[in-house]
Write a protein that holds these residues in place. Structure first.
Motif, PDB file in Angstrom:
ATOM      1  N   THR A  11       7.585  44.795 -45.162  1.00 50.97           N
ATOM      2  CA  THR A  11       6.253  45.058 -44.632  1.00 50.97           C
ATOM      3  C   THR A  11       5.322  43.877 -44.848  1.00 50.97           C
ATOM      4  O   THR A  11       4.122  43.986 -44.602  1.00 50.97           O
ATOM      5  CB  THR A  11       5.651  46.308 -45.296  1.00 50.97           C
ATOM      6  OG1 THR A  11       5.639  46.118 -46.718  1.00 50.97           O
ATOM      7  CG2 THR A  11       6.467  47.547 -44.963  1.00 50.97           C
TER       8      THR A  11
ATOM      9  N   ASN B  10      11.197  43.876 -36.155  1.00 53.49           N
ATOM     10  CA  ASN B  10      10.401  44.465 -37.232  1.00 53.49           C
ATOM     11  C   ASN B  10       9.174  45.136 -36.616  1.00 53.49           C
ATOM     12  O   ASN B  10       8.323  44.472 -36.049  1.00 53.49           O
ATOM     13  CB  ASN B  10       9.971  43.373 -38.217  1.00 53.49           C
ATOM     14  CG  ASN B  10       9.303  43.947 -39.447  1.00 53.49           C
ATOM     15  OD1 ASN B  10       8.678  44.987 -39.398  1.00 53.49           O
ATOM     16  ND2 ASN B  10       9.433  43.253 -40.562  1.00 53.49           N
TER      17      ASN B  10
ATOM     18  N   ASN C 165       7.114  47.111 -38.450  1.00 55.11           N
ATOM     19  CA  ASN C 165       6.138  47.413 -39.499  1.00 55.11           C
ATOM     20  C   ASN C 165       4.811  46.738 -39.181  1.00 55.11           C
ATOM     21  O   ASN C 165       4.755  45.544 -38.907  1.00 55.11           O
ATOM     22  CB  ASN C 165       6.646  46.919 -40.852  1.00 55.11           C
ATOM     23  CG  ASN C 165       7.786  47.767 -41.366  1.00 55.11           C
ATOM     24  OD1 ASN C 165       7.689  48.979 -41.404  1.00 55.11           O
ATOM     25  ND2 ASN C 165       8.879  47.119 -41.738  1.00 55.11           N
ATOM     26  N   GLY C 166       3.736  47.527 -39.248  1.00 55.12           N
ATOM     27  CA  GLY C 166       2.411  46.963 -39.043  1.00 55.12           C
ATOM     28  C   GLY C 166       2.048  46.696 -37.608  1.00 55.12           C
ATOM     29  O   GLY C 166       1.009  46.109 -37.335  1.00 55.12           O
TER      30      GLY C 166
END
Length: 348
Positions: A30, A40, A42-43
């Motif tokens: 993260t 990815n 995440n976020g």
């Protein structure tokens, strides 16, 4: 580099293997350089992204830079062998490889500086402050027991379900200190809690997950962080939609939890008992309450699957009082209850 009929399938398998590896690595990070990996997520987004606040472009820009750099470097590699062309072409290819790797390295460094904000991942070197401005909208409003309830237009279809869930409990606590004068939706932040500041925390036990319903202000406002919840019926941005009955029970539970001042903690025994009595008055039997708690997202887990013990004994005793008697007792003792100073034995 490898003039063979097997070159294409090996290249395809290698690319798929790289993506799978990135996916396993990327989803476990993260922060840091792994944020630049294209697999990815995440976020990247929250349920209220693009609804209550804009998508932050910082991380996607860094990823595009990273992929563009890799593409330029790989293209340059094809011009490095002697058979690719003359010295000038090979020098240009070498410059392309160096430039591509430099661009990918810069993107990785930028991603390493990403920080989580209430509205997503911000990269100082790429961030535009204009992206932090909330999206303006005209709310859609209804009423629950005479209390105005206003939502983001994206949640318009759930307004009847929300007002129907709130009405019994708002009617039950009408006239008490701290009863909300209105209910309004607030954006769900990436930190898990509402972007609007919640009310003061109450130290009544171990901290738990942030709550989707909070009370704050004078006069009190019920803040609805609906992006934290699974909504009833078809819902494109929910983890798993719930049926209307489940949603109403969970919503009433979260309101009662906020009203007694338990915050993100399970609450003191007296707070838990009054919460149980309020839920009973709103139509949720004592026996069903542990199940509702266990099925409610971001809610402290029930201490028991059975509605037994001193807390529920006190709740049954309190709920057995006539409604005017309960109302009068709460009017006098609500401040001490919310502060966590009221012992369970003091419940009538």
């Amino acid at each position: 580099f490898w003039p063979s009929r097997f070159a294409a399938p090996v290249a395809a398998f290698g690319a798929a293997l790289v993506l799978l590896t990135w996916s396993r690595l990327g989803f476990s990070h993260t922060s840091g350089w792994a944020m630049v990996l294209p697999t990815n997520s995440n976020g990247n987004f929250q349920n209220d992204s693009g609804i209550s606040y804009p998508w932050l472009p910082d991380l996607p820009i860094a990823r595009i830079m990273f992929l563009a750099g890799i593409a330029v470097a790989v293209l340059g590699v094809t011009g490095l062998p002697a058979r690719a062309g003359g010295r000038g072409l090979r020098c240009a290819a070498a410059v392309g490889v160096a430039a591509g790797l430099a661009l990918a390295g810069i993107a990785t460094g930028l991603a390493s500086s990403a920080r989580l904000t209430a509205h997503g991942m911000a990269i100082p070197g790429l961030h535009d402050a204009a992206s932090d401005a909330p999206i303006a909208y005209t709310p859609v409003c209804g009423h629950a027991a005479g209390v105005p309830v206003c939502l983001n237009p994206a949640y318009r279809r759930w307004l009847p379900a929300i007002t129907g869930a709130l009405a019994p409990e708002l009617a039950e606590v009408a006239g008490l200190p701290g009863t909300p004068a209105r209910a309004t939706q607030v954006a769900t932040g990436y930190t898990g809690g509402p972007a609007a500041p919640p009310g003061p925390p109450v130290a009544t036990g171990a901290a738990g997950p942030p709550q989707a319903l909070t009370l704050a202000g004078q006069p009190a406002v019920l803040r609805l962080s609906l992006g934290m919840l699974n909504m009833p019926g078809p819902c494109g941005f929910c983890d798993g939609p719930v049926n209307g009955t489940e949603f109403a029970g969970q919503f009433r539970l979260m309101f009662a939890h906020a009203f007694v001042g338990a915050g993100s903690a399970p609450g003191s025994p007296a707070q838990q008992a009054v919460q149980a009595a309020l839920l009973r008055g709103a139509g949720i039997p004592f026996a069903a309450q542990p199940l509702v708690m266990g099925h409610t997202d971001n809610f402290p887990a029930p201490q028991s699957k059975l509605a037994t013990g001193p807390v529920f004994a006190a709740a049954r005793r309190f709920a057995a009082l006539p409604a005017p008697a309960r109302h009068a007792w709460l009017a006098v003792h609500l401040a001490a209850l919310r502060a966590g100073r009221l012992p369970l034995k003091d419940l009538p």
